[in-house]
Design a protein around this motif. Structure first.
Motif, PDB file in Angstrom:
ATOM      1  N   LEU A   1       0.830  -1.201   0.000  1.00 14.59           N
ATOM      2  CA  LEU A   1       0.000   0.000   0.000  1.00 14.59           C
ATOM      3  C   LEU A   1       0.867   1.255   0.000  1.00 14.59           C
ATOM      4  CD1 LEU A   1      -2.758   1.350   0.168  1.00 14.59           C
ATOM      5  CD2 LEU A   1      -2.632   1.142   2.662  1.00 14.59           C
ATOM      6  N   ALA A   2       1.935   1.255   0.810  1.00 14.24           N
ATOM      7  CA  ALA A   2       2.833   2.400   0.868  1.00 14.24           C
ATOM      8  C   ALA A   2       3.539   2.606  -0.464  1.00 14.24           C
ATOM      9  CB  ALA A   2       3.860   2.202   1.987  1.00 14.24           C
ATOM     10  N   LEU A   3       3.945   1.486  -1.100  1.00 11.14           N
ATOM     11  CA  LEU A   3       4.625   1.584  -2.388  1.00 11.14           C
ATOM     12  C   LEU A   3       3.705   2.152  -3.447  1.00 11.14           C
ATOM     13  CD1 LEU A   3       7.063   0.998  -4.184  1.00 11.14           C
ATOM     14  CD2 LEU A   3       6.197  -1.320  -4.501  1.00 11.14           C
ATOM     15  N   LEU A   4       2.470   1.670  -3.509  1.00 13.54           N
ATOM     16  CA  LEU A   4       1.514   2.163  -4.503  1.00 13.54           C
ATOM     17  C   LEU A   4       1.186   3.627  -4.264  1.00 13.54           C
ATOM     18  CD1 LEU A   4      -0.896  -0.901  -4.702  1.00 13.54           C
ATOM     19  CD2 LEU A   4       0.708  -0.138  -6.459  1.00 13.54           C
ATOM     20  N   THR A   5       1.070   4.004  -2.990  1.00 13.46           N
ATOM     21  CA  THR A   5       0.777   5.394  -2.667  1.00 13.46           C
ATOM     22  C   THR A   5       1.910   6.306  -3.120  1.00 13.46           C
ATOM     23  OG1 THR A   5      -0.528   4.705  -0.765  1.00 13.46           O
ATOM     24  CG2 THR A   5       0.234   6.999  -0.810  1.00 13.46           C
ATOM     25  N   ALA A   6       3.143   5.849  -2.911  1.00 11.26           N
ATOM     26  CA  ALA A   6       4.297   6.652  -3.316  1.00 11.26           C
ATOM     27  C   ALA A   6       4.351   6.812  -4.820  1.00 11.26           C
ATOM     28  CB  ALA A   6       5.581   6.006  -2.797  1.00 11.26           C
ATOM     29  N   CYS A   7       4.037   5.728  -5.546  1.00 10.97           N
ATOM     30  CA  CYS A   7       4.082   5.791  -7.006  1.00 10.97           C
ATOM     31  C   CYS A   7       3.004   6.702  -7.556  1.00 10.97           C
ATOM     32  CB  CYS A   7       3.926   4.392  -7.597  1.00 10.97           C
ATOM     33  SG  CYS A   7       5.355   3.312  -7.264  1.00 10.97           S
ATOM     34  N   ALA A   8       1.871   6.768  -6.880  1.00  9.59           N
ATOM     35  CA  ALA A   8       0.747   7.549  -7.385  1.00  9.59           C
ATOM     36  C   ALA A   8       0.845   9.016  -7.010  1.00  9.59           C
ATOM     37  CB  ALA A   8      -0.567   6.977  -6.840  1.00  9.59           C
ATOM     38  N   SER A   9       1.712   9.350  -6.032  1.00  5.10           N
ATOM     39  CA  SER A   9       1.779  10.727  -5.562  1.00  5.10           C
ATOM     40  C   SER A   9       2.557  11.593  -6.538  1.00  5.10           C
ATOM     41  CB  SER A   9       2.445  10.780  -4.180  1.00  5.10           C
ATOM     42  OG  SER A   9       3.772  10.296  -4.272  1.00  5.10           O
ATOM     43  N   GLU A  10       2.413  12.892  -6.393  1.00  5.13           N
ATOM     44  CA  GLU A  10       3.124  13.835  -7.251  1.00  5.13           C
ATOM     45  C   GLU A  10       4.622  13.786  -6.935  1.00  5.13           C
ATOM     46  OE1 GLU A  10       2.084  15.837  -9.666  1.00  5.13           O
ATOM     47  OE2 GLU A  10       0.048  15.019  -9.516  1.00  5.13           O
ATOM     48  N   PRO A  11       5.483  13.932  -7.950  1.00  6.31           N
ATOM     49  CA  PRO A  11       6.925  13.968  -7.664  1.00  6.31           C
ATOM     50  C   PRO A  11       7.256  15.197  -6.840  1.00  6.31           C
ATOM     51  CG  PRO A  11       6.474  14.629  -9.935  1.00  6.31           C
ATOM     52  CD  PRO A  11       5.189  14.108  -9.377  1.00  6.31           C
ATOM     53  N   PRO A  12       8.273  15.101  -6.010  1.00  4.69           N
ATOM     54  CA  PRO A  12       8.628  16.246  -5.167  1.00  4.69           C
ATOM     55  C   PRO A  12       9.036  17.437  -6.019  1.00  4.69           C
ATOM     56  CG  PRO A  12      10.365  14.579  -5.134  1.00  4.69           C
ATOM     57  CD  PRO A  12       9.188  13.968  -5.822  1.00  4.69           C
ATOM     58  N   ALA A  13       8.645  18.616  -5.552  1.00  4.31           N
ATOM     59  CA  ALA A  13       8.996  19.830  -6.273  1.00  4.31           C
ATOM     60  C   ALA A  13      10.508  20.030  -6.226  1.00  4.31           C
ATOM     61  CB  ALA A  13       8.296  21.035  -5.654  1.00  4.31           C
ATOM     62  N   PRO A  14      11.117  20.479  -7.344  1.00  2.34           N
ATOM     63  CA  PRO A  14      12.564  20.700  -7.337  1.00  2.34           C
ATOM     64  C   PRO A  14      12.947  21.797  -6.350  1.00  2.34           C
ATOM     65  CG  PRO A  14      11.558  21.637  -9.311  1.00  2.34           C
ATOM     66  CD  PRO A  14      10.502  20.832  -8.626  1.00  2.34           C
ATOM     67  N   THR A  15      14.032  21.605  -5.694  1.00  2.34           N
ATOM     68  CA  THR A  15      14.546  22.580  -4.736  1.00  2.34           C
ATOM     69  C   THR A  15      15.804  23.225  -5.314  1.00  2.34           C
ATOM     70  OG1 THR A  15      15.976  20.964  -3.656  1.00  2.34           O
ATOM     71  CG2 THR A  15      13.710  21.154  -2.840  1.00  2.34           C
ATOM     72  N   PRO A  16      16.197  24.388  -4.792  1.00  2.00           N
ATOM     73  CA  PRO A  16      17.460  24.977  -5.269  1.00  2.00           C
ATOM     74  C   PRO A  16      18.633  24.021  -5.134  1.00  2.00           C
ATOM     75  CG  PRO A  16      16.222  26.572  -3.970  1.00  2.00           C
ATOM     76  CD  PRO A  16      15.501  25.258  -3.834  1.00  2.00           C
ATOM     77  N   GLN A  17      18.642  23.238  -4.059  1.00  2.85           N
ATOM     78  CA  GLN A  17      19.736  22.310  -3.855  1.00  2.85           C
ATOM     79  C   GLN A  17      19.759  21.239  -4.941  1.00  2.85           C
ATOM     80  OE1 GLN A  17      17.709  23.434  -1.497  1.00  2.85           O
ATOM     81  NE2 GLN A  17      19.156  24.661  -0.304  1.00  2.85           N
ATOM     82  N   SER A  18      18.586  20.742  -5.352  1.00  2.00           N
ATOM     83  CA  SER A  18      18.542  19.728  -6.393  1.00  2.00           C
ATOM     84  C   SER A  18      18.809  20.313  -7.767  1.00  2.00           C
ATOM     85  CB  SER A  18      17.172  19.029  -6.389  1.00  2.00           C
ATOM     86  OG  SER A  18      16.137  19.926  -6.800  1.00  2.00           O
ATOM     87  N   GLN A  19      18.533  21.604  -7.950  1.00  2.00           N
ATOM     88  CA  GLN A  19      18.755  22.233  -9.236  1.00  2.00           C
ATOM     89  C   GLN A  19      20.162  22.804  -9.388  1.00  2.00           C
ATOM     90  OE1 GLN A  19      15.292  24.918  -9.256  1.00  2.00           O
ATOM     91  NE2 GLN A  19      14.478  23.688 -10.931  1.00  2.00           N
ATOM     92  N   LEU A  20      20.879  22.922  -8.295  1.00  2.00           N
ATOM     93  CA  LEU A  20      22.242  23.435  -8.339  1.00  2.00           C
ATOM     94  C   LEU A  20      23.201  22.421  -7.695  1.00  2.00           C
ATOM     95  CD1 LEU A  20      21.529  27.126  -7.206  1.00  2.00           C
ATOM     96  CD2 LEU A  20      21.913  26.318  -9.547  1.00  2.00           C
ATOM     97  N   PRO A  21      23.214  21.192  -8.200  1.00  2.00           N
ATOM     98  CA  PRO A  21      23.981  20.141  -7.524  1.00  2.00           C
ATOM     99  C   PRO A  21      25.489  20.317  -7.596  1.00  2.00           C
ATOM    100  CG  PRO A  21      23.128  19.339  -9.616  1.00  2.00           C
ATOM    101  CD  PRO A  21      22.488  20.668  -9.376  1.00  2.00           C
ATOM    102  N   SER A  22      25.983  21.075  -8.576  1.00  4.81           N
ATOM    103  CA  SER A  22      27.428  21.263  -8.684  1.00  4.81           C
ATOM    104  C   SER A  22      27.947  22.402  -7.824  1.00  4.81           C
ATOM    105  CB  SER A  22      27.818  21.513 -10.156  1.00  4.81           C
ATOM    106  OG  SER A  22      27.505  20.387 -10.951  1.00  4.81           O
ATOM    107  N   TRP A  23      27.028  23.095  -7.133  1.00  2.73           N
ATOM    108  CA  TRP A  23      27.410  24.175  -6.227  1.00  2.73           C
ATOM    109  C   TRP A  23      27.481  23.631  -4.799  1.00  2.73           C
ATOM    110  CZ3 TRP A  23      27.847  29.504  -7.656  1.00  2.73           C
ATOM    111  CH2 TRP A  23      27.554  29.780  -9.002  1.00  2.73           C
ATOM    112  N   LYS A  24      28.571  23.885  -4.125  1.00  2.00           N
ATOM    113  CA  LYS A  24      28.657  23.534  -2.716  1.00  2.00           C
ATOM    114  C   LYS A  24      27.860  24.528  -1.881  1.00  2.00           C
ATOM    115  CE  LYS A  24      33.314  21.537  -2.930  1.00  2.00           C
ATOM    116  NZ  LYS A  24      34.704  21.629  -2.411  1.00  2.00           N
ATOM    117  N   ALA A  25      27.377  24.062  -0.748  1.00  2.00           N
ATOM    118  CA  ALA A  25      26.727  24.984   0.177  1.00  2.00           C
ATOM    119  C   ALA A  25      27.755  26.023   0.613  1.00  2.00           C
ATOM    120  CB  ALA A  25      26.188  24.226   1.383  1.00  2.00           C
TER     121      ALA A  25
END
Length: 335
Positions: free
Chosen positions: A14-38
């Motif tokens: 049930l948890a797996l199916l729920t995860a597959c059916a949910s919306e993908p997580p919104a992109p974050t600055p960290q995920s969009q700028l992976p080559s930049w160090k904090a």
């Protein structure tokens, strides 16, 4: 045992199916700028973008979210010589069979003989002579075709990779991040406009109409019954230094709210951007990584960063330390 497995599997499925059916997580600055160090540069970029795109006192409508970038040394490398100059040198060799007189004429003779000492002694006039000879006297279509062929075949002497592989992964991510926030991204460079237009869209996602550079005079002519634009051996506009704010006004018509450069040739563009009303961002790429790229600034004959570095520190502009703030420099590197 079977009953236990059913009781254990049911909630897991049930948890797996729920995860597959949910919306993908919104992109974050960290995920969009992976080559930049904090660090201070990434934090400054994210804080600025959030401030101008979210409701609040610094909000900027999408139509006014203009971002301008220098190219050489800002979006791709520029050592050991500017890449467009390398294109011009290669074109001298390619076109030499049609110009036998070049074997005895400077500066072409130095190029054909591989006389690096003589080439280093060339002044601006000599370099412009080489560029004019290899960039003009042909139609815009033929020049674009030559530039595309060179980009597809030429290799950088240090990495033996295509020159368009020498673009900076963190800056490409920044372009994508800004466009995802409804920014319009422009190149404003001292490089020649048509040369950059030949490959900029593929390399950066920046279309030809958003590439602004130096230009040669064009003439409209009829050749074999067809209209063509012929490139003339006369520089029309030098898009460097104080020329950059002029071209921004002329071709964009809006003052940018974000500008990135890497040298003193970008100083006026950064000043022009920072002087506008409301919140502004001015940034410099500081070449500090001699191991992965090159380290140079005040004393360099290429991409000299002196006055702009002083003003950046005095004005609180963002100075990106490549060595300490970028996880990787080129797309082909592993982070």
């Amino acid at each position: 045992m079977i009953g236990f497995l059913r009781r254990w599997l049911a909630p897991a499925l049930l948890a797996l199916l729920t995860a597959c059916a949910s919306e993908p997580p919104a992109p974050t600055p960290q995920s969009q700028l992976p080559s930049w160090k904090a660090g201070p540069s990434r934090e400054a970029i994210i804080a600025f973008v959030q401030a101008v795109t979210q409701p609040g006192p610094d909000y900027v409508p999408p139509a006014e979210r203009i971002a301008v970038f220098d190219n050489d040394g800002t979006l791709w490398s520029e050592q050991p010589v500017y890449f467009q100059l390398q294109f011009a040198l290669d074109q001298v060799r390619a076109q030499a069979p049609s110009h036998p007189e070049w074997k005895q004429q400077m500066p072409y003779k130095a190029v054909l003989q591989g006389d690096s000492a003589a080439l280093k002694q060339l002044d601006e006039r000599g370099l412009l002579q080489i560029v004019a000879a290899t960039h003009t006297g042909i139609s815009t279509e033929e020049f674009t075709a030559r530039a595309k062929r060179w980009v597809a075949s030429a290799r950088h002497p240090r990495t033996q990779r295509a020159y368009t592989s020498m673009t900076f992964a963190p800056m490409r991510e920044l372009l994508d991040y800004l466009r995802a926030q409804d920014f319009k991204t422009y190149i404003v460079s001292g490089g020649e406009t048509d040369f950059m237009r030949a490959w900029a869209e593929e390399a950066y996602g920046i279309p030809p109409e958003q590439v602004i550079g130096s230009t040669f005079v064009l003439n409209y002519e009829m050749r074999d019954g067809k209209p063509v634009l012929m490139r003339q051996p006369k520089l029309e506009f030098n898009d460097d230094g104080p020329g950059k704010p002029v071209s921004i006004h002329r071709y964009i018509g809006r003052r940018p709210i974000l500008a990135f450069g890497n040298s003193d040739g970008d100083l006026e563009m950064l000043q022009w951007t920072a002087a506008g009303k409301g919140r502004r961002f001015a940034g410099l790429v500081h070449h500090t990584d001699a191991a992965r790229e090159w380290a140079y600034d005040r004393q360099s004959s290429i991409g000299k960063l002196d006055r702009a570095l002083d003003q950046a520190r005095a004005q609180g502009w963002t100075v990106v330390d490549m060595k300490t703030e970028w996880r990787r420099i080129y797309p082909f590197e592993q982070p």
